[in-house]
Design a protein around this motif. Structure first.
Motif, mmCIF file in Angstrom:
data_model
loop_
_atom_site.group_PDB
_atom_site.id
_atom_site.type_symbol
_atom_site.label_atom_id
_atom_site.label_comp_id
_atom_site.label_asym_id
_atom_site.label_seq_id
_atom_site.Cartn_x
_atom_site.Cartn_y
_atom_site.Cartn_z
ATOM 1 N N GLY A 133 -10.384 23.830 -25.376
ATOM 2 C CA GLY A 133 -10.468 25.122 -26.044
ATOM 3 C C GLY A 133 -11.802 25.436 -26.676
ATOM 4 N N GLU B 11 -5.736 26.967 -20.828
ATOM 5 C CA GLU B 11 -5.035 28.235 -21.038
ATOM 6 C C GLU B 11 -4.576 28.880 -19.731
ATOM 7 N N TYR C 62 2.202 19.244 -27.577
ATOM 8 C CA TYR C 62 0.758 19.309 -27.767
ATOM 9 C C TYR C 62 0.023 19.551 -26.454
ATOM 10 N N HIS D 104 -5.870 22.223 -25.111
ATOM 11 C CA HIS D 104 -6.710 23.366 -25.493
ATOM 12 C C HIS D 104 -6.294 23.947 -26.847
ATOM 13 N N GLU D 105 -5.106 23.580 -27.309
ATOM 14 C CA GLU D 105 -4.646 24.063 -28.614
ATOM 15 C C GLU D 105 -5.006 23.103 -29.743
#
Length: 202
Positions: free
Chosen positions: A47, A108, A132, A135-136
């Motif tokens: 991310g 994403e 989990y 990218h988050e």
């Protein structure tokens, strides 16, 4: 005694074609630098860049490719999600014998495709105590800090934890922290056989 099971997503639950992206990208132009593509993926997967930035960087590598062509090539790795695996994790969740965590290197674009194409995605996600995506949480396997994050966040002991992933580099990293592992082979093994394959742990 295992109290927590940490699952990967790709080639554990959803089937992947790991050669597809390279094959499809090669049709968009000359792949001069696989290293460049991997570098873009690595920062996108945690991310550090947005999807629009990711596409812009790929258009520098493939200047004749449209945004749609790049997205389709990128998502070509994703195949089907067999329903029997959903039923497996639903049954496991309903028994409430283990804390269930999903830990996936997922960007994403890939998770957007999954949400659009896997009709039972939300049912699947609801089976886990924690979900989990790299990218988050801005961390990715096989870096040790992603495993340390999960251990600390849930106050779990490595010796009471099993991690399942099809990539040996990832399971090796977890094993170094004392976590039990199953480096599953998606061609010959299925997550639904977990308690047979790893019967020594349960």
């Amino acid at each position: 005694m295992i109290k927590t099971i940490i699952f990967d997503f790709g080639d554990v639950f959803i089937n992947l074609d790991k050669t597809a992206t390279h094959r499809e990208l090669s049709m968009l132009g000359d792949i001069q630098s696989l290293q460049k593509i991997q570098e873009i993926n690595n920062v996108y997967e945690i991310g550090k860049i947005s999807t629009s930035e990711f596409i812009t960087l790929f258009q520098e590598v493939f200047p004749k490719a449209t945004e749609t062509q790049i997205i389709n090539a990128w998502n070509s790795i994703l195949l089907n999600f067999p329903k029997h695996r959903l039923e497996f994790i639903q049954n496991l969740a309903s028994e409430r014998n283990y804390q269930l965590i999903l830990l996936s290197n997922t960007n994403e674009l890939h998770i957007s495709w999954v949400k659009e194409n896997i009709t039972f995605y939300e049912q699947f996600k609801s089976c886990f105590d924690a979900f989990y995506l790299s990218h988050e949480i801005h961390l990715r396997k096989p870096e040790s800090n992603i495993f340390e994050f999960v251990l600390q966040e849930h106050k779990i002991q490595p010796s009471e934890t099993l991690f399942i992933d099809d990539t040996k580099e990832n399971t090796d990293a977890a094993a170094k922290l004392g976590i039990h592992i199953w480096n599953n082979n998606p061609k010959t093994e299925d997550i639904t056989n977990l308690f047979t394959v790893k019967s020594d742990l349960f």
